[in-house]
Scaffold this motif. Structure first.
Motif, PDB file in Angstrom:
ATOM      1  N   PHE A   1       0.833  -1.205   0.000  1.00 32.39           N
ATOM      2  CA  PHE A   1       0.000   0.000   0.000  1.00 32.39           C
ATOM      3  C   PHE A   1       0.869   1.257   0.000  1.00 32.39           C
ATOM      4  O   PHE A   1       0.626   2.206  -0.747  1.00 32.39           O
ATOM      5  CB  PHE A   1      -0.926  -0.008   1.223  1.00 32.39           C
ATOM      6  CG  PHE A   1      -1.647   1.284   1.447  1.00 32.39           C
ATOM      7  CD1 PHE A   1      -2.676   1.678   0.614  1.00 32.39           C
ATOM      8  CD2 PHE A   1      -1.284   2.126   2.497  1.00 32.39           C
ATOM      9  CE1 PHE A   1      -3.341   2.873   0.810  1.00 32.39           C
ATOM     10  CE2 PHE A   1      -1.938   3.324   2.700  1.00 32.39           C
ATOM     11  CZ  PHE A   1      -2.968   3.699   1.862  1.00 32.39           C
TER      12      PHE A   1
ATOM     13  N   ALA B   1       2.354   1.858  -3.382  1.00 30.42           N
ATOM     14  CA  ALA B   1       1.375   2.369  -4.342  1.00 30.42           C
ATOM     15  C   ALA B   1       1.011   3.822  -4.019  1.00 30.42           C
ATOM     16  O   ALA B   1       0.871   4.655  -4.915  1.00 30.42           O
ATOM     17  CB  ALA B   1       0.127   1.491  -4.336  1.00 30.42           C
TER      18      ALA B   1
ATOM     19  N   ASN C   1       2.875   6.028  -2.466  1.00 29.39           N
ATOM     20  CA  ASN C   1       4.038   6.831  -2.810  1.00 29.39           C
ATOM     21  C   ASN C   1       4.075   7.126  -4.310  1.00 29.39           C
ATOM     22  O   ASN C   1       4.394   8.243  -4.735  1.00 29.39           O
ATOM     23  CB  ASN C   1       5.286   6.058  -2.373  1.00 29.39           C
ATOM     24  CG  ASN C   1       6.535   6.902  -2.427  1.00 29.39           C
ATOM     25  OD1 ASN C   1       6.475   8.106  -2.221  1.00 29.39           O
ATOM     26  ND2 ASN C   1       7.655   6.272  -2.708  1.00 29.39           N
TER      27      ASN C   1
ATOM     28  N   ARG D   1       1.348   9.650  -5.232  1.00 27.69           N
ATOM     29  CA  ARG D   1       1.740  11.032  -4.930  1.00 27.69           C
ATOM     30  C   ARG D   1       2.551  11.619  -6.093  1.00 27.69           C
ATOM     31  O   ARG D   1       2.382  12.770  -6.459  1.00 27.69           O
ATOM     32  CB  ARG D   1       2.577  11.053  -3.644  1.00 27.69           C
ATOM     33  CG  ARG D   1       3.249  12.389  -3.347  1.00 27.69           C
ATOM     34  CD  ARG D   1       3.976  12.345  -2.004  1.00 27.69           C
ATOM     35  NE  ARG D   1       5.015  11.335  -1.952  1.00 27.69           N
ATOM     36  CZ  ARG D   1       6.224  11.475  -2.505  1.00 27.69           C
ATOM     37  NH1 ARG D   1       6.536  12.581  -3.126  1.00 27.69           N
ATOM     38  NH2 ARG D   1       7.101  10.500  -2.430  1.00 27.69           N
TER      39      ARG D   1
ATOM     40  N   VAL E   1      -0.167   5.167 -11.833  1.00 26.11           N
ATOM     41  CA  VAL E   1      -0.895   4.278 -10.926  1.00 26.11           C
ATOM     42  C   VAL E   1      -2.189   3.807 -11.589  1.00 26.11           C
ATOM     43  O   VAL E   1      -2.559   2.635 -11.506  1.00 26.11           O
ATOM     44  CB  VAL E   1      -1.154   5.003  -9.589  1.00 26.11           C
ATOM     45  CG1 VAL E   1      -2.045   4.175  -8.693  1.00 26.11           C
ATOM     46  CG2 VAL E   1       0.173   5.294  -8.897  1.00 26.11           C
ATOM     47  N   GLU E   2      -2.874   4.729 -12.279  1.00 21.73           N
ATOM     48  CA  GLU E   2      -4.095   4.347 -12.992  1.00 21.73           C
ATOM     49  C   GLU E   2      -3.789   3.342 -14.092  1.00 21.73           C
ATOM     50  O   GLU E   2      -4.531   2.397 -14.313  1.00 21.73           O
ATOM     51  CB  GLU E   2      -4.714   5.579 -13.645  1.00 21.73           C
ATOM     52  CG  GLU E   2      -5.628   6.358 -12.757  1.00 21.73           C
ATOM     53  CD  GLU E   2      -6.378   7.396 -13.561  1.00 21.73           C
ATOM     54  OE1 GLU E   2      -5.717   8.094 -14.354  1.00 21.73           O
ATOM     55  OE2 GLU E   2      -7.590   7.489 -13.393  1.00 21.73           O
TER      56      GLU E   2
ATOM     57  N   GLY F   1      -3.632  -0.098 -13.226  1.00 21.26           N
ATOM     58  CA  GLY F   1      -4.909  -0.678 -12.810  1.00 21.26           C
ATOM     59  C   GLY F   1      -5.317  -0.368 -11.383  1.00 21.26           C
ATOM     60  O   GLY F   1      -6.171  -1.049 -10.827  1.00 21.26           O
ATOM     61  N   LEU F   2      -4.698   0.652 -10.777  1.00 19.94           N
ATOM     62  CA  LEU F   2      -5.098   1.027  -9.420  1.00 19.94           C
ATOM     63  C   LEU F   2      -5.783   2.386  -9.456  1.00 19.94           C
ATOM     64  O   LEU F   2      -5.533   3.176 -10.343  1.00 19.94           O
ATOM     65  CB  LEU F   2      -3.872   1.109  -8.509  1.00 19.94           C
ATOM     66  CG  LEU F   2      -3.112  -0.194  -8.274  1.00 19.94           C
ATOM     67  CD1 LEU F   2      -1.794   0.088  -7.580  1.00 19.94           C
ATOM     68  CD2 LEU F   2      -3.954  -1.135  -7.436  1.00 19.94           C
ATOM     69  N   ASN F   3      -6.637   2.619  -8.451  1.00 17.10           N
ATOM     70  CA  ASN F   3      -7.321   3.895  -8.363  1.00 17.10           C
ATOM     71  C   ASN F   3      -6.581   4.798  -7.377  1.00 17.10           C
ATOM     72  O   ASN F   3      -6.636   4.566  -6.168  1.00 17.10           O
ATOM     73  CB  ASN F   3      -8.762   3.658  -7.910  1.00 17.10           C
ATOM     74  CG  ASN F   3      -9.577   4.924  -7.899  1.00 17.10           C
ATOM     75  OD1 ASN F   3      -9.028   6.011  -7.730  1.00 17.10           O
ATOM     76  ND2 ASN F   3     -10.870   4.784  -8.083  1.00 17.10           N
TER      77      ASN F   3
ATOM     78  N   ARG G   1      -8.542   6.233  -4.357  1.00 15.48           N
ATOM     79  CA  ARG G   1      -8.856   5.334  -3.239  1.00 15.48           C
ATOM     80  C   ARG G   1      -7.661   5.155  -2.321  1.00 15.48           C
ATOM     81  O   ARG G   1      -7.798   5.098  -1.103  1.00 15.48           O
ATOM     82  CB  ARG G   1      -9.296   3.972  -3.772  1.00 15.48           C
ATOM     83  CG  ARG G   1     -10.743   3.970  -4.164  1.00 15.48           C
ATOM     84  CD  ARG G   1     -11.232   2.564  -4.424  1.00 15.48           C
ATOM     85  NE  ARG G   1     -12.274   2.620  -5.425  1.00 15.48           N
ATOM     86  CZ  ARG G   1     -12.570   1.625  -6.253  1.00 15.48           C
ATOM     87  NH1 ARG G   1     -11.887   0.498  -6.186  1.00 15.48           N
ATOM     88  NH2 ARG G   1     -13.528   1.760  -7.119  1.00 15.48           N
ATOM     89  N   LEU G   2      -6.474   5.078  -2.921  1.00 18.85           N
ATOM     90  CA  LEU G   2      -5.259   4.956  -2.109  1.00 18.85           C
ATOM     91  C   LEU G   2      -5.117   6.174  -1.208  1.00 18.85           C
ATOM     92  O   LEU G   2      -4.858   6.059  -0.008  1.00 18.85           O
ATOM     93  CB  LEU G   2      -4.028   4.835  -3.016  1.00 18.85           C
ATOM     94  CG  LEU G   2      -3.925   3.578  -3.884  1.00 18.85           C
ATOM     95  CD1 LEU G   2      -2.881   3.776  -4.967  1.00 18.85           C
ATOM     96  CD2 LEU G   2      -3.572   2.368  -3.027  1.00 18.85           C
TER      97      LEU G   2
ATOM     98  N   LEU H   1      -7.749   6.266   1.662  1.00 18.74           N
ATOM     99  CA  LEU H   1      -7.418   5.421   2.818  1.00 18.74           C
ATOM    100  C   LEU H   1      -6.325   6.081   3.662  1.00 18.74           C
ATOM    101  O   LEU H   1      -6.399   6.091   4.894  1.00 18.74           O
ATOM    102  CB  LEU H   1      -6.979   4.024   2.365  1.00 18.74           C
ATOM    103  CG  LEU H   1      -6.608   3.070   3.506  1.00 18.74           C
ATOM    104  CD1 LEU H   1      -7.779   2.876   4.464  1.00 18.74           C
ATOM    105  CD2 LEU H   1      -6.143   1.718   2.983  1.00 18.74           C
TER     106      LEU H   1
END
Lengths: 249, 327
Positions: free
Chosen positions: B197, B200, B202, B205, B211-212, B215-217, B220-221, B224
């Motif tokens: 986490f 991801a 880091n 930022r 990051v997109e 395949g990550l949002n 959302r990171l 959290l």
């Protein structure tokens, strides 16, 4: 002919009065490299943006493995199997080379929500990341800060990150841009072997690379595909020569 | 240059040594000062997770500090007046138990951070700073007019809340609790930073589009991170209220949000011990210079200027010779 891995149908995009993508229908079949060429301002970047999901399309449809992904966000398209590389490197510059590929491995195994376990101890992820670095020949620089890499090394790293995703189709935005003659030759050789793993939609300015690699070429001019065909077809086409090659050749 | 590990160990050792010395020399006030520094450090450790790891310059972290404070104030107030809190059909008894108060403070702050984050994370840069500031002001003016709990005058709690098997009125015992909370928060941040986490976050930022593309949002990171951040600052707020046995709207003030950011910049943005060093310097200056002149903030400003101009990684950056993450 086999089912296309990636296809666009009548894709449209305009910015005000300017039509950047005009009824573009292209497809990408298993095992092939389909190159998209065109003069500056032809709409290549817009098309890449639409296919990758960073730009919304005005009309038309994008299919990935038969699934309609037109309305999906960038992240969802990546999860569905699209592996994109950037023209201008979008790497985490403060991080090491290894951390950059590790991010791909983390994302590909949907492990980003592991909060407490040190990621360096997840052997499956670190191996996956190392493999990708090995394949592009960047393993020797794994601890180098990304900001300290040469331009060519960053291009290699871009490809390595996409490799960690094990995508169903690659979407590469000028991977050769700014590479020297040797770097360009090396990457050409590598992409040549990569097509059997997953087909590549290649947007590229380097004509030597395009003619060496492409199974098919589509020529984009003012947002429209004016010709699609084999290297020989495109070389022989008067329309292409006039619209595009004629300018420089 | 000094390795960061060595600095980290020295800071923890210093935090232990000062109160031990104070205990032997019977300098009770020094223990109270140390407690204040530890609690401010805890609040800033919370902010550092959003700011240093996620690149989220929240100018409204006083919201969570204040919510933690009011969670303590409201629960203890109902306990000391023996009048249960009536919320429609719900009747909630007040409590003087610290563990219960901490739980309420962290959960309430986390939920607030979730809502504020969902709304603010649509923006970036200056807009994000402004929208978080606006949320802070919203809470500030709400509590000023909240007459049931003292309005502008705040709320006094006569006896410090209790913790099983401890006498929290003994300064060193209360400091021990705060110190334990700080260590836990630091441990949490350290684990987060080295986790998948953290990696991801880091990256999100530095390059959200990357990051997109894997395949990550990124939102959302960051959300959290913002929620965890708010929860920790909320816990600090509950402890701060217990230290002073007093809660007031100033806990929600934008000055406090700003001070938390300044603490981190002085210590080192994104550095594990950055907030701790920043808080130690801040409280020392506040005490020594504050005793000499009412205008001690001028000197704080000078220090801040020097650090921003000459050492982009704060005190830790200067000592290690390594720049911290860019925000």
């Amino acid at each position: 002919m086999s089912e296309p891995v990636l296809a666009t149908h009548g894709l449209m995009k305009s910015f005000g009065a300017l039509i950047a993508t005009d009824n573009v229908s292209i497809d990408l079949h298993p095992g092939e490299i389909h190159a998209i060429i065109g003069p500056n301002g032809a709409g290549k970047s817009t098309l890449i943006g639409q296919i990758s999901g960073s730009l919304a399309s005005d009309a038309g449809r994008i299919e990935l493995l038969g699934q309609d992904v037109t309305r999906l966000r960038t992240a969802a398209r990546a999860q569905a199997g699209l592996g994109r590389t950037f023209q201008i490197s979008a790497l985490a510059m403060e991080d090491s080379v290894f951390e950059n590929v590790l991010l791909g491995a983390v994302a590909a195994t949907s492990g980003a929500w592991s909060l407490f376990m040190p990621v360096a101890r997840k052997v499956a992820l670190t191996e996956r990341a190392m493999q990708a670095l090995d394949r592009v020949g960047l393993a020797y620089a794994k601890d180098t800060r990304c900001a300290d890499l040469s331009h060519g090394q960053r291009r290699q790293l871009e490809v390595a990150v996409a490799l960690t995703l094990a995508p169903k189709a690659f979407l590469m935005d000028e991977p050769m841009a700014g590479l020297g003659a040797e770097g360009s030759r090396n990457l050409t050789g590598f992409l040549d072997g990569l097509r059997s793993e997953a087909p590549i939609l290649l947007v590229e300015h380097d004509m030597d690379a395009v003619f060496a690699l492409a199974d098919r070429i589509s020529v984009l001019v003012y947002g429209r595909v004016i010709a699609t065909g084999t290297v020989e077809d495109i070389r022989a086409s008067d329309a292409v020569r006039e619209a595009y090659l004629g300018e420089s050749a | 240059m000094i390795p960061e590990r060595f600095i980290n160990a020295s800071v923890i050792a210093g935090l232990l040594a000062v109160p031990l010395w104070a205990l032997m020399a019977d300098e009770i006030f020094t223990i109270t000062l140390t407690t204040r520094a530890v609690i401010l450090a805890l609040a800033a450790v919370g902010l550092n997770i959003a700011l240093g790891m996620g690149g989220l310059v929240s100018f409204g972290h006083a919201v969570f500090f204040g919510i933690g404070g009011y969670a303590m104030g409201i629960l203890a107030f109902h306990a000391q007046t023996f009048a249960p809190l009536e919320l429609g059909p719900l009747t909630i008894e007040g409590t003087k138990s610290m563990p219960v108060i901490w739980l309420v403070a962290t959960v309430a702050s986390a939920l607030t951070a979730l809502v504020i984050g969902l709304l603010s994370l649509r923006t970036t840069g200056v807009h994000f700073i402004m929208i978080t500031l606006a949320f802070g002001q919203l809470f500030f003016y709400f509590t000023i007019s909240w007459s049931a709990y003292g309005g502008e005058d705040g709320l006094s709690i006569y006896v410090r809340n209790s913790f099983p098997d401890l006498n929290t009125l003994v300064p060193i015992q209360f400091l021990g609790l705060c110190f334990a909370a700080l260590c836990l928060a630091l441990l949490l941040q350290w684990r987060l930073r080295n986790s998948a986490f953290g990696l991801a976050l880091n990256a999100a930022r530095q390059t959200p589009q990357r990051v997109e593309t894997v395949g990550l949002n990124p939102m959302r990171l960051k959300l959290l991170a913002f929620v965890i951040s708010g929860a920790i600052t909320g816990l600090a707020g509950a402890l701060f209220a217990d230290l002073n046995r007093f809660v007031s709207p100033t806990m929600f003030s934008w000055q406090l949000s700003g001070e938390l950011i300044i603490l981190i910049i002085i210590g080192g943005v994104g550095r594990l011990m950055g907030p701790v060093i920043g808080a130690a310097i801040f409280v020392t200056l506040e005490h020594w210079l504050g005793g000499l002149t009412d205008f001690w903030h001028i000197w704080l400003g000078v220090i801040l200027l020097v650090i921003v101009l000459f050492g982009r990684g704060g005190v830790i950056g200067l000592l290690t010779g390594k720049e911290g993450p860019h925000v």
